[in-house]
Design a protein around this motif. Structure first.
Motif, PDB file in Angstrom:
ATOM      1  N   ALA A  69       0.875  -1.733   0.048  1.00  0.00           N
ATOM      2  CA  ALA A  69       0.204   0.091   0.263  1.00  0.00           C
ATOM      3  C   ALA A  69       0.753   1.395   0.094  1.00  0.00           C
ATOM      4  O   ALA A  69       0.594   2.333  -0.399  1.00  0.00           O
ATOM      5  CB  ALA A  69      -1.022  -0.058   1.094  1.00  0.00           C
ATOM      6  N   ALA A  70       1.934   1.012   0.999  1.00  0.00           N
ATOM      7  CA  ALA A  70       2.783   2.106   0.846  1.00  0.00           C
ATOM      8  C   ALA A  70       3.529   2.795  -0.458  1.00  0.00           C
ATOM      9  O   ALA A  70       3.391   3.945  -1.093  1.00  0.00           O
ATOM     10  CB  ALA A  70       3.513   2.226   1.678  1.00  0.00           C
ATOM     11  N   ALA A  71       3.685   1.986  -1.087  1.00  0.00           N
ATOM     12  CA  ALA A  71       4.630   1.413  -2.982  1.00  0.00           C
ATOM     13  C   ALA A  71       3.451   2.125  -3.877  1.00  0.00           C
ATOM     14  O   ALA A  71       3.647   2.879  -4.611  1.00  0.00           O
ATOM     15  CB  ALA A  71       4.987   0.195  -3.060  1.00  0.00           C
ATOM     16  N   LEU A 142      -5.319   4.164  -0.170  1.00  0.00           N
ATOM     17  CA  LEU A 142      -5.253   4.399  -1.415  1.00  0.00           C
ATOM     18  C   LEU A 142      -6.571   5.023  -1.997  1.00  0.00           C
ATOM     19  O   LEU A 142      -6.628   5.581  -2.856  1.00  0.00           O
ATOM     20  CB  LEU A 142      -4.774   2.569  -2.083  1.00  0.00           C
ATOM     21  CG  LEU A 142      -5.313   2.585  -3.201  1.00  0.00           C
ATOM     22  CD1 LEU A 142      -4.159   1.338  -3.456  1.00  0.00           C
ATOM     23  CD2 LEU A 142      -6.260   2.073  -4.169  1.00  0.00           C
ATOM     24  N   LEU A 143      -7.924   4.375  -1.594  1.00  0.00           N
ATOM     25  CA  LEU A 143      -8.869   4.677  -2.179  1.00  0.00           C
ATOM     26  C   LEU A 143      -9.600   6.307  -2.078  1.00  0.00           C
ATOM     27  O   LEU A 143      -9.533   6.856  -2.740  1.00  0.00           O
ATOM     28  CB  LEU A 143     -10.158   3.576  -1.043  1.00  0.00           C
ATOM     29  CG  LEU A 143     -10.013   2.582  -1.555  1.00  0.00           C
ATOM     30  CD1 LEU A 143     -11.691   1.936  -0.701  1.00  0.00           C
ATOM     31  CD2 LEU A 143      -9.536   2.365  -3.148  1.00  0.00           C
ATOM     32  N   VAL A 203      -0.640   2.960  11.115  1.00  0.00           N
ATOM     33  CA  VAL A 203       0.023   2.521   9.974  1.00  0.00           C
ATOM     34  C   VAL A 203      -0.269   3.152   8.688  1.00  0.00           C
ATOM     35  O   VAL A 203       0.265   3.742   8.145  1.00  0.00           O
ATOM     36  CB  VAL A 203       0.881   0.912  10.018  1.00  0.00           C
ATOM     37  CG1 VAL A 203      -0.607   0.327   9.431  1.00  0.00           C
ATOM     38  CG2 VAL A 203       1.927   0.819   8.479  1.00  0.00           C
ATOM     39  N   ALA A 204      -1.386   3.556   8.387  1.00  0.00           N
ATOM     40  CA  ALA A 204      -2.105   3.611   7.805  1.00  0.00           C
ATOM     41  C   ALA A 204      -1.745   5.106   7.421  1.00  0.00           C
ATOM     42  O   ALA A 204      -1.808   6.430   6.822  1.00  0.00           O
ATOM     43  CB  ALA A 204      -3.471   3.909   7.742  1.00  0.00           C
ATOM     44  N   LEU A 210       2.991   9.619   4.038  1.00  0.00           N
ATOM     45  CA  LEU A 210       4.011   9.143   2.827  1.00  0.00           C
ATOM     46  C   LEU A 210       3.318  10.027   1.522  1.00  0.00           C
ATOM     47  O   LEU A 210       4.197  10.524   0.449  1.00  0.00           O
ATOM     48  CB  LEU A 210       4.533   8.111   2.817  1.00  0.00           C
ATOM     49  CG  LEU A 210       5.273   7.384   3.894  1.00  0.00           C
ATOM     50  CD1 LEU A 210       5.511   6.077   3.108  1.00  0.00           C
ATOM     51  CD2 LEU A 210       7.045   8.199   3.630  1.00  0.00           C
ATOM     52  N   ALA A 211       2.254   9.822   1.361  1.00  0.00           N
ATOM     53  CA  ALA A 211       1.926  10.835   0.083  1.00  0.00           C
ATOM     54  C   ALA A 211       1.428  11.497  -0.442  1.00  0.00           C
ATOM     55  O   ALA A 211       1.203  12.623  -1.178  1.00  0.00           O
ATOM     56  CB  ALA A 211       0.212   9.710   0.251  1.00  0.00           C
ATOM     57  N   ALA A 212       1.406  12.043   1.605  1.00  0.00           N
ATOM     58  CA  ALA A 212       0.729  13.766   1.424  1.00  0.00           C
ATOM     59  C   ALA A 212       1.770  15.141   0.749  1.00  0.00           C
ATOM     60  O   ALA A 212       2.813  14.805   1.252  1.00  0.00           O
ATOM     61  CB  ALA A 212       0.269  14.032   2.448  1.00  0.00           C
TER      62      ALA A 212
END
Length: 257
Positions: A69-71, A142-143, A203-204, A210-212
């Motif tokens: 999910a992180a990737a 992810l969603l 962990v979410a 990481l995506a923000a």
């Protein structure tokens, strides 16, 4: 307990996860008599004494899926080692529907994220071998980023969606109705102070950070550290800008002064 109890014990409606079968394999190597592990009915013939044995624990399927999910949310291209493909089979279709390319080797999985994630019409968590409830928060991130509307229904744990309010602090567009969450994805997440409300929710928050855009601070990380060994070091090794910061408590500050 049943392995050392008197006579025969039958466990009905038993969990079917790979970890149950792995526990039974270990106990059998110690001299226990167990049959049916991995099915809904397990029979255990109690032994008066078990002996020592060596056993290698199976790879953790939720940790592997978490790194997938992180990737996925960072546009990554990652190979995750020490992974059993047959144990992560329930999560692979969801990543593929989102546009990721997933290739499984004998002891590894390679995930290549798309330029833009796609929405997933329906995800429902179920007991194994269904989609695991322990991946609900991670796939929820992810969603949030996937373009379009996605629906995630929780079929195992009533309190799983507690992480939603934390993601909303980062700009996520999510509505929850009972056991179902609707994600209107495609928007960029923004950094915000958030907290880990439980292990997987925590962990979410790392994945979301990481995506923000910007710097995300996550509090109560003791939940995360309960289930992920050196997650900061592992993510830094593949390029993540992440670090653990020790903040003195007010009491320790007053004592020092």
């Amino acid at each position: 307990a049943a392995a050392s109890a008197d006579d025969e014990t039958v466990i009905l409606n038993a969990a079917r996860e790979p970890e149950i079968a792995d526990l039974a394999d270990f106990l059998c190597s110690c001299g226990a008599h167990i049959s049916g592990a991995g099915s809904g009915e397990i029979t255990v013939c109690g032994m008066k004494k078990l002996h020592s044995a060596e056993h290698t624990v199976i790879p953790d399927r939720i940790i592997a899926s978490t790194y997938m999910a992180a990737a996925a949310v960072t546009g990554g291209d990652v190979r995750i080692l020490d992974t059993r493909a047959e144990h992560i089979t329930p999560v692979i279709p969801v990543f593929e529907q989102a546009g990721c390319k997933v290739d499984c080797g004998e002891n590894s999985v390679h995930i290549l994220a798309p330029v833009r994630l796609r929405s997933v019409q329906t995800v429902r968590t179920m007991p194994y071998p269904g989609f695991p409830t322990d991946m609900n928060p991670q796939i929820g991130v992810l969603l949030c980023l996937a373009k379009g509307v996605s629906v995630l229904t929780e079929g195992v744990w009533d309190n799983r969606f507690r992480y939603v309010e934390e993601l909303k602090r980062m700009g996520a567009n999510i509505s929850v109705d009972g056991a179902t969450a609707i994600f209107e994805g495609g928007s960029q997440l923004s950094a915000a102070p958030v907290k880990a409300v439980d292990l997987r929710a925590g962990v979410a928050m790392i994945i979301a950070g990481l995506a923000a855009n910007g710097r995300t601070e996550i509090d109560d990380i003791h939940y995360i550290e309960r289930g992920y060994d050196d997650i900061v070091g592992k993510l830094r090794a593949v390029g993540a800008d992440i670090k653990k910061v020790m903040i003195p408590s007010p009491a320790s500050f007053e004592k020092a002064n």
